[in-house]
Write a protein that holds these residues in place. Sequence first.
Motif, mmCIF file in Angstrom:
data_model
loop_
_atom_site.group_PDB
_atom_site.id
_atom_site.type_symbol
_atom_site.label_atom_id
_atom_site.label_comp_id
_atom_site.label_asym_id
_atom_site.label_seq_id
_atom_site.Cartn_x
_atom_site.Cartn_y
_atom_site.Cartn_z
ATOM 1 N N ILE A 1 0.838 -1.202 0.000
ATOM 2 C CA ILE A 1 0.000 0.000 0.000
ATOM 3 C C ILE A 1 0.870 1.248 0.000
ATOM 4 C CG2 ILE A 1 -1.561 1.381 1.437
ATOM 5 C CD1 ILE A 1 -3.013 -1.157 2.164
ATOM 6 N N LEU A 2 1.977 1.202 0.743
ATOM 7 C CA LEU A 2 2.914 2.334 0.760
ATOM 8 C C LEU A 2 3.466 2.593 -0.639
ATOM 9 C CD1 LEU A 2 4.500 4.473 2.329
ATOM 10 C CD2 LEU A 2 6.229 2.726 2.830
ATOM 11 N N VAL A 3 3.808 1.522 -1.357
ATOM 12 C CA VAL A 3 4.291 1.645 -2.736
ATOM 13 C C VAL A 3 3.228 2.316 -3.605
ATOM 14 C CG1 VAL A 3 4.895 0.359 -4.825
ATOM 15 C CG2 VAL A 3 5.892 -0.307 -2.629
ATOM 16 N N ALA A 4 1.975 1.862 -3.468
ATOM 17 C CA ALA A 4 0.883 2.432 -4.256
ATOM 18 C C ALA A 4 0.688 3.916 -3.935
ATOM 19 C CB ALA A 4 -0.408 1.667 -3.979
ATOM 20 N N LEU A 5 0.801 4.278 -2.663
ATOM 21 C CA LEU A 5 0.668 5.689 -2.267
ATOM 22 C C LEU A 5 1.750 6.545 -2.916
ATOM 23 C CD1 LEU A 5 -0.244 5.664 1.543
ATOM 24 C CD2 LEU A 5 -1.541 6.725 -0.307
ATOM 25 N N ILE A 6 2.976 6.029 -2.903
ATOM 26 C CA ILE A 6 4.100 6.763 -3.498
ATOM 27 C C ILE A 6 3.893 6.939 -5.003
ATOM 28 C CG2 ILE A 6 6.571 6.670 -4.015
ATOM 29 C CD1 ILE A 6 6.929 5.213 -1.310
ATOM 30 N N VAL A 7 3.430 5.872 -5.667
ATOM 31 C CA VAL A 7 3.207 5.917 -7.120
ATOM 32 C C VAL A 7 2.063 6.856 -7.483
ATOM 33 C CG1 VAL A 7 2.467 4.551 -9.119
ATOM 34 C CG2 VAL A 7 4.172 3.622 -7.537
ATOM 35 N N LEU A 8 0.992 6.840 -6.697
ATOM 36 C CA LEU A 8 -0.202 7.626 -7.020
ATOM 37 C C LEU A 8 -0.090 9.099 -6.623
ATOM 38 C CD1 LEU A 8 -3.019 5.121 -5.947
ATOM 39 C CD2 LEU A 8 -2.270 5.652 -8.272
ATOM 40 N N THR A 9 0.733 9.400 -5.630
ATOM 41 C CA THR A 9 0.816 10.764 -5.097
ATOM 42 C C THR A 9 1.100 11.835 -6.156
ATOM 43 O OG1 THR A 9 1.397 10.036 -2.860
ATOM 44 C CG2 THR A 9 2.028 12.281 -3.476
ATOM 45 N N PRO A 10 2.089 11.645 -7.056
ATOM 46 C CA PRO A 10 2.351 12.686 -8.073
ATOM 47 C C PRO A 10 1.152 12.955 -8.981
ATOM 48 C CG PRO A 10 4.166 11.117 -7.972
ATOM 49 C CD PRO A 10 3.048 10.537 -7.163
ATOM 50 N N PHE A 11 0.297 11.943 -9.190
ATOM 51 C CA PHE A 11 -0.875 12.122 -10.038
ATOM 52 C C PHE A 11 -2.041 12.728 -9.266
ATOM 53 C CE2 PHE A 11 1.524 8.489 -11.699
ATOM 54 C CZ PHE A 11 1.702 8.864 -13.020
ATOM 55 N N VAL A 12 -2.089 12.478 -7.962
ATOM 56 C CA VAL A 12 -3.233 12.890 -7.157
ATOM 57 C C VAL A 12 -3.100 14.309 -6.626
ATOM 58 C CG1 VAL A 12 -4.503 12.437 -5.014
ATOM 59 C CG2 VAL A 12 -3.842 10.538 -6.503
ATOM 60 N N LEU A 13 -1.927 14.681 -6.135
ATOM 61 C CA LEU A 13 -1.759 15.984 -5.494
ATOM 62 C C LEU A 13 -2.224 17.166 -6.356
ATOM 63 C CD1 LEU A 13 1.602 15.684 -3.496
ATOM 64 C CD2 LEU A 13 -0.759 15.577 -2.660
ATOM 65 N N PRO A 14 -1.876 17.214 -7.650
ATOM 66 C CA PRO A 14 -2.347 18.349 -8.466
ATOM 67 C C PRO A 14 -3.860 18.372 -8.665
ATOM 68 C CG PRO A 14 -0.507 17.219 -9.524
ATOM 69 C CD PRO A 14 -0.992 16.331 -8.430
ATOM 70 N N ARG A 15 -4.539 17.258 -8.351
ATOM 71 C CA ARG A 15 -5.976 17.159 -8.595
ATOM 72 C C ARG A 15 -6.814 17.313 -7.328
ATOM 73 N NH1 ARG A 15 -7.151 13.354 -13.089
ATOM 74 N NH2 ARG A 15 -8.695 12.421 -11.687
ATOM 75 N N LEU A 16 -6.153 17.367 -6.162
ATOM 76 C CA LEU A 16 -6.896 17.412 -4.903
ATOM 77 C C LEU A 16 -7.738 18.677 -4.773
ATOM 78 C CD1 LEU A 16 -4.374 15.980 -2.270
ATOM 79 C CD2 LEU A 16 -6.420 14.888 -3.206
ATOM 80 N N HIS A 17 -7.284 19.763 -5.372
ATOM 81 C CA HIS A 17 -8.019 21.027 -5.251
ATOM 82 C C HIS A 17 -9.393 20.958 -5.920
ATOM 83 C CE1 HIS A 17 -6.362 21.419 -9.334
ATOM 84 N NE2 HIS A 17 -7.359 22.273 -9.565
ATOM 85 N N ALA A 18 -9.551 20.006 -6.843
ATOM 86 C CA ALA A 18 -10.819 19.892 -7.562
ATOM 87 C C ALA A 18 -11.909 19.218 -6.728
ATOM 88 C CB ALA A 18 -10.617 19.115 -8.863
ATOM 89 N N ILE A 19 -11.505 18.590 -5.610
ATOM 90 C CA ILE A 19 -12.477 17.917 -4.754
ATOM 91 C C ILE A 19 -13.283 18.957 -3.983
ATOM 92 C CG2 ILE A 19 -12.773 16.360 -2.791
ATOM 93 C CD1 ILE A 19 -10.278 14.910 -3.622
ATOM 94 N N ASN A 20 -14.577 18.750 -3.920
ATOM 95 C CA ASN A 20 -15.464 19.644 -3.179
ATOM 96 C C ASN A 20 -15.315 19.357 -1.685
ATOM 97 O OD1 ASN A 20 -17.654 21.017 -1.988
ATOM 98 N ND2 ASN A 20 -18.861 20.842 -3.873
#
Length: 291
Positions: free
Chosen positions: A186-205
Amino acid sequence: MKNTLLGSLFLILASSIWGGMYVVVKVVVAVIPPLELVWLRYLVAIVALLIVGLITRQNWRIEKRYFSLIIAIGIIGNAISIVTQETGTMLSSAQMGAIITSSTPAFMVIFARLILKERLTLKKILSVCLATIGVFLIVRVGHIDVSSKLGGIWLMTAALTWALMSVLVKRLPSDYSQIVVTTYSILVALIVLTPFVLPRLHAINIPQLSHPTIWGGLLYLGVISTAGGFLLWNRGLQMLNASSGGIFFFFQPVVGTLLGWLFLGETIGVMFWIGSILILIGVLFVIKTKD
């Protein structure tokens, strides 16, 4: 006898939790996109697993030669498979999500042959064929709209990648704690997904996240479905042999279908059930085979 009953209860609970997961995802994904949802789900799960691991005094040491395998498990199973699973559920239905991903054990036959060199019997080949036909019927039936068909393709990808990950896990030493392996993957998945997710977090309501249904769903997915369900499943398998324990996997699509009908107003068509029955028969062949 006591261990058999208790182990059966653990497996029923785990499968039921996973069956309910598809309904929860269907609701939460309306507010949180699939990629961000997986990231938040794992953030919650890894905290829960670390707490459990520390309380149970797990040995967190992993030999260097298994690092690449842990990374592959994290990327294929925890990143790609779960993202495609939740994307597919968003585009289709809780029923379709539960049923198609229940074909995973049948697809494991192929990867077990290719990777572990396990014997490929006629019964195993038949099971894969039945599961494939069942998936085709569910995805291709005429009255399912295009978006649902696309969702079925995403779900098929999720089933295949989860099957591959499940076979790769068997290459790890049997004395490694599943809590430790899951936490690292899960830690590996978090590290892999983080660069894709962080720029998109602002779009969450953000205000919508405070709604009890949404944060309750996140807790369910992270703590109960990911951490709790995994621990219940593995504890149950310790009390029963693997072939007997596998039969309880059928509670997942049954619960997912019933909850989708009860809470989401989803309908159940004839072709859906024909495809579902073929998948369940195919998976049953795999579970029952002794070759």
